[in-house]
Design an enzyme around this catalytic site. Structure first.
Site, PDB file in Angstrom:
ATOM      1  N   LEU A  59       0.849  -1.079  -0.049  1.00 57.71           N
ATOM      2  CA  LEU A  59      -0.028  -0.154   0.225  1.00 57.71           C
ATOM      3  C   LEU A  59       0.832   1.154  -0.212  1.00 57.71           C
ATOM      4  CD1 LEU A  59      -2.699  -0.936   2.857  1.00 57.71           C
ATOM      5  CD2 LEU A  59      -3.003  -0.997   0.271  1.00 57.71           C
ATOM      6  N   ASP A  60       0.431   2.562  -0.429  1.00 53.42           N
ATOM      7  CA  ASP A  60       1.153   3.461  -0.456  1.00 53.42           C
ATOM      8  C   ASP A  60       1.602   3.997   0.831  1.00 53.42           C
ATOM      9  OD1 ASP A  60       1.149   3.522  -3.356  1.00 53.42           O
ATOM     10  OD2 ASP A  60      -0.622   4.938  -3.526  1.00 53.42           O
ATOM     11  N   ARG A  61       2.405   4.900   0.930  1.00 52.77           N
ATOM     12  CA  ARG A  61       2.652   5.414   2.343  1.00 52.77           C
ATOM     13  C   ARG A  61       1.437   6.186   3.023  1.00 52.77           C
ATOM     14  NH1 ARG A  61       7.323   7.693   5.056  1.00 52.77           N
ATOM     15  NH2 ARG A  61       8.480   7.202   3.393  1.00 52.77           N
ATOM     16  N   ARG A 160      -5.712   6.489  -7.357  1.00 52.18           N
ATOM     17  CA  ARG A 160      -5.516   7.970  -7.540  1.00 52.18           C
ATOM     18  C   ARG A 160      -5.249   8.299  -8.908  1.00 52.18           C
ATOM     19  NH1 ARG A 160      -0.054   7.759  -3.821  1.00 52.18           N
ATOM     20  NH2 ARG A 160      -0.276  10.014  -4.031  1.00 52.18           N
TER      21      ARG A 160
END
Length: 242
Positions: A59-61, A160
Site C-alpha cells: 500500500l502507498d505510504r 489515485r
C-alpha cells in the site's frame, strides 16, 4: 511503534497469513532514502514462528487499511500468485473533490510511467498497461463524494490516477491532486482472499481511520459499520495449503 500498538492493529491471524490495519503516513518497506517503515516492526508479529512475516502486497505510504502479510515462504508464494491472478477482491474507500455525475461506473484507462525521473508516478497512457476500476458513490456533499472503489487490476497508484483523470481527484493527494493538511483520503477498507480450497474466502475489514472522520462527517456519515470495536479474528484451524 510499540508491540502493543502493532498488535492492536492486527485484524486477522491464522497459520499462513496476517492482515493488519496499516496506519497512514508510514511506508510499508524501506525506500531508497531509508527512514522508518512498517517492515521494521514485523518481527513483533512472529507469534511463535522462527521468522517474521513479510509483505504479500503493498500500500502507498499515505494509504491506510488492510495490509496482507505472509507468515512463511510457501504462504507468500500462494498469496503472491492470487494477487497476480487478480483473484483477491479489494474494496477501498475514498473521498474525492467534486463528484461523478452518475452513481456507479467502470474506469477503463491504461496506465504508464509519467517519466523516468519521477519514480513510480503514473499517468493515463494509451500505450500503457490495462487498468480497470469499478466505482460506486456511497454518499455526497455539496463539494465532495464518498466512493467505494474496486480495483480490478493492481497497477501502481491506479485509484489515485483514475479518479484524477475523471476530474475528481482524491482529497489530500499531493501527487495527482491538491494535497492538504488532512492527509490522503484513501483507505483499504476490505479484502477477500480465497486462500483455502473447499472453504469460503477469508474476508477482513479495516475500520474507518480517524484522519477521514471530518470528511466523512461532511458527507453526512458517522459511526460507520465496523468503525469501532473491531475484533481480531484468529483461525487456529487454518494454515495448510492444500
Amino acid at each position: 511503534m510499540s508491540e502493543e500498538e502493532l498488535n492492536a492493529r492486527l485484524l486477522y491471524r491464522d497459520g499462513l497469513m496476517l492482515v493488519i490495519d496499516k496506519p497512514a503516513g508510514i511506508a510499508v518497506h524501506q525506500g531508497p532514502h531509508g527512514g522508518e517503515n512498517l517492515g521494521d516492526y514485523f518481527h513483533m508479529l512472529r507469534f511463535g514462528l522462527p521468522r517474521a512475516p513479510a509483505l504479500a502486497h503493498r500500500l502507498d505510504r499515505d494509504t491506510s487499511g488492510c495490509l496482507v502479510l505472509g507468515r512463511h515462504h510457501k504462504a507468500l508464494e500462494r498469496l503472491g500468485l492470487l494477487f497476480k491472478q487478480g483473484k483477491i477482491e479489494k474494496t477501498y474507500w475514498a473521498i474525492v473533490e467534486g463528484a461523478p455525475t452518475q452513481d456507479m461506473g467502470l474506469i477503463d484507462l491504461p496506465l504508464g510511467r509519467l517519466d523516468e525521473s519521477r519514480g513510480w508516478w503514473m499517468k493515463v497512457d494509451p500505450k500503457g498497461v490495462p487498468a480497470q476500476t469499478r466505482w460506486r458513490v456511497l454518499a455526497r456533499s455539496e463539494s465532495h463524494a464518498f466512493l467505494g472503489l474496486e480495483p480490478l487490476t493492481g497497477r501502481t497508484h491506479q485509484l489515485r490516477v483514475h479518479c484524477a483523470a475523471l476530474g475528481w481527484p482524491i482529497v489530500g493527494d499531493r501527487v495527482y491532486g491538491r494535497g492538504g493538511a488532512m492527509g490522503l483520503q484513501l483507505h483499504s477498507r476490505a479484502i477477500k482472499i480465497p486462500l483455502y480450497k473447499n472453504k469460503e474466502p477469508v474476508s477482513v475489514e479495516a475500520p474507518a481511520p480517524s484522519h477521514m472522520d471530518a470528511m466523512l462527517s461532511a458527507c453526512g456519515l458517522s459511526g460507520l459499520p465496523g468503525e469501532a470495536g473491531q475484533a481480531l479474528r484468529i483461525e487456529p484451524g487454518a494454515g495448510q495449503i492444500e
